[in-house]
Scaffold this motif. Structure first.
Motif, PDB file in Angstrom:
ATOM      1  N   PHE A  42       0.846  -1.204   0.000  1.00 47.05           N
ATOM      2  CA  PHE A  42       0.000   0.000   0.000  1.00 47.05           C
ATOM      3  C   PHE A  42       0.872   1.242   0.000  1.00 47.05           C
ATOM      4  O   PHE A  42       0.664   2.187  -0.767  1.00 47.05           O
ATOM      5  N   LEU A  43       1.887   1.238   0.862  1.00 44.81           N
ATOM      6  CA  LEU A  43       2.795   2.377   0.962  1.00 44.81           C
ATOM      7  C   LEU A  43       3.498   2.595  -0.377  1.00 44.81           C
ATOM      8  O   LEU A  43       3.649   3.723  -0.838  1.00 44.81           O
ATOM      9  N   MET A  46       1.419   4.245  -2.983  1.00 45.71           N
ATOM     10  CA  MET A  46       1.086   5.646  -2.735  1.00 45.71           C
ATOM     11  C   MET A  46       1.975   6.599  -3.521  1.00 45.71           C
ATOM     12  O   MET A  46       1.696   7.784  -3.603  1.00 45.71           O
ATOM     13  N   ARG A  48       2.171   6.343  -6.571  1.00 40.91           N
ATOM     14  CA  ARG A  48       1.510   6.137  -7.860  1.00 40.91           C
ATOM     15  C   ARG A  48       2.268   5.086  -8.667  1.00 40.91           C
ATOM     16  O   ARG A  48       3.479   4.981  -8.591  1.00 40.91           O
ATOM     17  N   ASP A  66       8.105   8.568  -8.083  1.00 39.85           N
ATOM     18  CA  ASP A  66       8.418   9.175  -6.791  1.00 39.85           C
ATOM     19  C   ASP A  66       9.344   8.253  -5.981  1.00 39.85           C
ATOM     20  O   ASP A  66       8.958   7.134  -5.660  1.00 39.85           O
ATOM     21  N   LEU A  68      10.449   8.603  -2.901  1.00 38.73           N
ATOM     22  CA  LEU A  68      10.287   8.605  -1.447  1.00 38.73           C
ATOM     23  C   LEU A  68       9.540   7.378  -0.923  1.00 38.73           C
ATOM     24  O   LEU A  68      10.017   6.731   0.006  1.00 38.73           O
ATOM     25  N   PRO A  69       8.368   6.999  -1.539  1.00 36.37           N
ATOM     26  CA  PRO A  69       7.685   5.803  -1.012  1.00 36.37           C
ATOM     27  C   PRO A  69       8.566   4.572  -1.071  1.00 36.37           C
ATOM     28  O   PRO A  69       8.472   3.700  -0.211  1.00 36.37           O
ATOM     29  N   LEU A  72      10.646   4.707   1.910  1.00 37.51           N
ATOM     30  CA  LEU A  72       9.809   4.415   3.084  1.00 37.51           C
ATOM     31  C   LEU A  72       9.543   2.923   3.177  1.00 37.51           C
ATOM     32  O   LEU A  72       9.624   2.323   4.249  1.00 37.51           O
TER      33      LEU A  72
ATOM     34  N   PHE B 131       6.841   9.977   9.330  1.00 35.04           N
ATOM     35  CA  PHE B 131       7.411   8.648   9.150  1.00 35.04           C
ATOM     36  C   PHE B 131       8.507   8.381  10.179  1.00 35.04           C
ATOM     37  O   PHE B 131       8.652   7.265  10.681  1.00 35.04           O
ATOM     38  N   LEU B 175       1.270   2.548   9.370  1.00 32.87           N
ATOM     39  CA  LEU B 175       1.802   2.616   8.008  1.00 32.87           C
ATOM     40  C   LEU B 175       0.711   2.957   7.011  1.00 32.87           C
ATOM     41  O   LEU B 175       0.916   3.759   6.094  1.00 32.87           O
ATOM     42  N   LEU B 176      -0.484   2.353   7.190  1.00 31.05           N
ATOM     43  CA  LEU B 176      -1.581   2.643   6.263  1.00 31.05           C
ATOM     44  C   LEU B 176      -1.972   4.116   6.349  1.00 31.05           C
ATOM     45  O   LEU B 176      -2.200   4.771   5.327  1.00 31.05           O
ATOM     46  N   GLY B 179       0.732   6.170   4.722  1.00 32.38           N
ATOM     47  CA  GLY B 179       0.670   5.998   3.276  1.00 32.38           C
ATOM     48  C   GLY B 179      -0.439   6.831   2.654  1.00 32.38           C
ATOM     49  O   GLY B 179      -0.228   7.519   1.656  1.00 32.38           O
ATOM     50  N   TYR B 182       0.508  10.491   2.697  1.00 29.57           N
ATOM     51  CA  TYR B 182       1.513  10.810   1.686  1.00 29.57           C
ATOM     52  C   TYR B 182       0.915  10.759   0.289  1.00 29.57           C
ATOM     53  O   TYR B 182       1.199  11.613  -0.550  1.00 29.57           O
ATOM     54  N   GLY B 183       0.062   9.763   0.045  1.00 24.55           N
ATOM     55  CA  GLY B 183      -0.548   9.645  -1.272  1.00 24.55           C
ATOM     56  C   GLY B 183      -1.368  10.856  -1.649  1.00 24.55           C
ATOM     57  O   GLY B 183      -1.403  11.268  -2.804  1.00 24.55           O
TER      58      GLY B 183
END
Lengths: 115, 485
Positions: A42-43, A46, A48, A66, A68-69, A72, B131, B175-176, B179, B182-183
């Motif tokens: 999921f992270l 995010m 995209r 991106d 960064l995710p 993370l 984070f 985390l969800l 996320g 951030y999204g």
């Protein structure tokens, strides 16, 4: 692709929650692992979804994914991996010390819990 | 040197953890000296950091020179400096007790784990990035997982298993939430998030609101907010005393996170989402208060009772957060300091009662119990009383004032009756929990317990300057955004 990824995350979360609610430590550990996979995916999503694009910003590049995710997720994977290792050892220790693998440490509740 | 000030409260415990682990082979005494030295150093550093916040507004420290919003920041302001200082004072009490009672030899790595625990707590207080807050939560959690098992009893393995599983689920939810934020918003710096939320397009409001409530669940689990609070009493009553005394600050990390993250993200400028989480906090706080007061009355052992009393103090803090005025915010901080110190000291005290023969010193110990009971129930001359006055004072303008008044006052009365009953059965009928011949209480062990109580008395003696400082702090929290713009 978005739909596919969403389905994967949903399946992982669903099975993860189901397993985490079981009474034995082994399914619970498995469920927690699946849940953390779902969270990591999921992270990741995010940032995209994009294919074949550089994960870096540059003046010449107009399309980039991106980064960064991804960073993370890397952190989250390391953390969830170590936590899984810890919880496995802990449940083995619980099994050894309490004599069974029930999450409450006893086979079934027969008497009032001692206060 | 001084420009790196926000970093020191993190570096000292981290280095201490590494050194105590490295020099373990030199024996437990070397470790002890290392730990004492580092603890004094940490106290000094925190005092300097605290002192530096008197005249300046928040110091934002960009780690590695990466400027926000791209890099990770540490924020040293009045609130975080105060919380870090409080942590080190509590650690001093808990640690000295572990030394006096020789409890640090009961498992292999007490010292390094203790320090990593402090590292995680300090980090959670100081960070300015969502984070990074998650990472520090994980550090403090993994240290606490291991510390729970300290002393190695069956009961602790069982309690530890529940605690670990619950918190792992909490981490996934965290985390969800991160996320999703951030999204939608494309940043994780807390102040930058607040800025983005203030200009949020209408279509994204629902997503951000959901993420905020997910985070509230996570912090509520840490703070032991009502439906998420059932783990606390069982865990806290079965783990070893110096560890549980230090854990008194862990629930406050949750309260702090709600205050810092939700208070900043969904503050006055957040438009449609401005303070949308407040009704949840207030109502759950009131519910928590009912359940935990009943728990205090129903609990048999003193340790369970204190566990429920911790829940009572958490409910008070949640109610104060839910009232959400400037007075209420400064009362939150005041009560946090008081309840952390008193809960820590009371856990140490209960441990002494359970393990030692106190008959030679029964007057001293009985008097100490009396003082702690008054302090934790919130009666004068202790700081809990002032905090309750401030709570009621702040609640007058609230729309739910009748509910808050009734519940808070009834709960105080019931707790007082229960504690009187506990005291009389402990000291008049002398029904102690230890069986057979226990070793006689050594008076030096009472020192840590006196120390924590004394700090709470200082809170009352210096109530005026402290309250002035705290109301400045509250103003700083509420108007954080105006200052950074």
């Amino acid at each position: 692709m978005e739909l596919l990824l969403a389905l994967i995350i949903a399946t992982l979360t669903g099975t993860g929650i189901f397993l985490a609610l079981r009474a034995r430590t082994y399914p619970v550990v498995l469920g927690l692992t699946l849940l953390s996979y779902a969270a990591n995916l999921f992270l990741f999503a995010m940032g995209r979804l994009s294919i074949n694009q550089p994960p870096i910003y540059n003046e010449q590049i107009t399309h980039y994914t991106d980064p960064l995710p991804q960073a993370l997720v890397l952190t989250a994977i390391v953390i969830s991996f170590s936590m899984s290792a810890f919880v496995i050892i802990l449940s083995l220790k619980a099994k050894a010390q309490l004599g069974n693998d029930h999450v409450d440490g006893k086979e079934q509740i027969k008497e009032e819990p001692k206060l | 040197m001084i420009s790196h000030l926000p970093l020191y409260p993190l570096l000292v415990p981290l280095l201490a953890g590494i050194f105590t682990l490295m020099f373990k082979r030199l024996g437990i005494n070397t470790q002890r000296w290392f730990s004492v030295g580092f603890l004094l150093l940490l106290l000094f550093v925190n005092l300097v950091a605290f002192n530096s916040t008197f005249h300046t507004s928040a110091t934002v420290y960009a780690l590695g020179g990466w400027e926000p919003p791209y890099g990770i920041t540490l924020v040293l302001d009045k609130l975080s400096a105060l919380m870090v200082l409080l942590t080190s004072l509590l650690a001093l009490g808990a640690f000295s007790y572990a030394l006096f009672e020789r409890m640090d030899t009961k498992s292999l790595h007490f010292h390094p784990l203790f320090w990593l625990q402090l590292f995680g707590i300090n980090g959670a207080f100081l960070t300015g990035d969502l984070f990074n807050l998650f990472v520090f939560f994980e550090i403090l959690l993994i240290a606490s997982y291991s510390l729970i098992l300290h002393g190695n009893k069956e009961e602790r393995v069982k309690a530890g298993l529940h605690y670990v599983i619950l918190n792992l689920v909490g981490s996934v939810l965290f985390l969800l939430g991160i996320g999703t934020l951030y999204g939608v918003l494309g940043t994780l710096n807390i102040e930058d998030l607040a800025l983005k939320i203030s200009s949020l397009p209408n279509s994204d409001v629902g997503l951000v609101a959901a993420a905020g409530l997910l985070l509230l669940v996570v912090f509520g689990l840490k703070a032991a907010m009502f439906p998420l609070s059932f783990w606390l009493v069982h865990t806290y009553s079965s783990i070893s005393a110096p560890v549980v005394a230090l854990f008194a600050i862990l629930t406050k990390v949750g309260i702090y996170a709600i205050l810092r993250v939700h208070g900043t993200l969904f503050g006055a400028d957040a438009g449609e989402l401005s303070y949308y989480y407040i009704p949840w906090v207030l109502n759950l706080g009131l519910l928590s208060l009912i359940i935990s007061t009943l728990g205090v009355m129903a609990a048999h052992s003193l340790k369970n009772k204190i566990g429920y009393l911790v829940l009572v103090s958490i409910s008070m803090l949640l109610i104060l957060l839910g009232i959400n005025t400037q007075e209420a915010i400064s009362a939150v901080i005041y009560y946090t300091i008081h309840s952390t110190l008193i809960a820590g000291g009371f856990f140490l005290f209960a441990d002494l009662l359970a393990r030692k023969n106190i008959l030679p010193h029964i007057r001293l110990v009985g008097g100490l119990f009396f003082a702690y009971a008054l302090a934790i129930a919130g009666l004068p001359p202790f700081a809990g009383f002032f905090a309750k006055v401030m709570l009621l004072d702040a609640a007058i303008q609230n729309s739910q004032q009748a509910m808050i008044f009734t519940l808070v006052l009834t709960s105080t009365l019931l707790i007082l009756i229960t504690l009187a009953r506990t005291g009389s059965s402990l000291f008049y009928e002398q029904k102690f929990e230890h069986e057979g011949v226990a070793t006689v209480l050594h008076r030096r062990s009472l020192l840590s317990i006196f120390f924590l109580l004394f700090l709470s008395v200082l809170l009352v003696v210096f109530a005026h300057p402290i309250m002035e400082f705290l109301s400045q702090t509250a103003v700083e929290i509420i108007h954080l955004k105006e200052m950074t713009e």
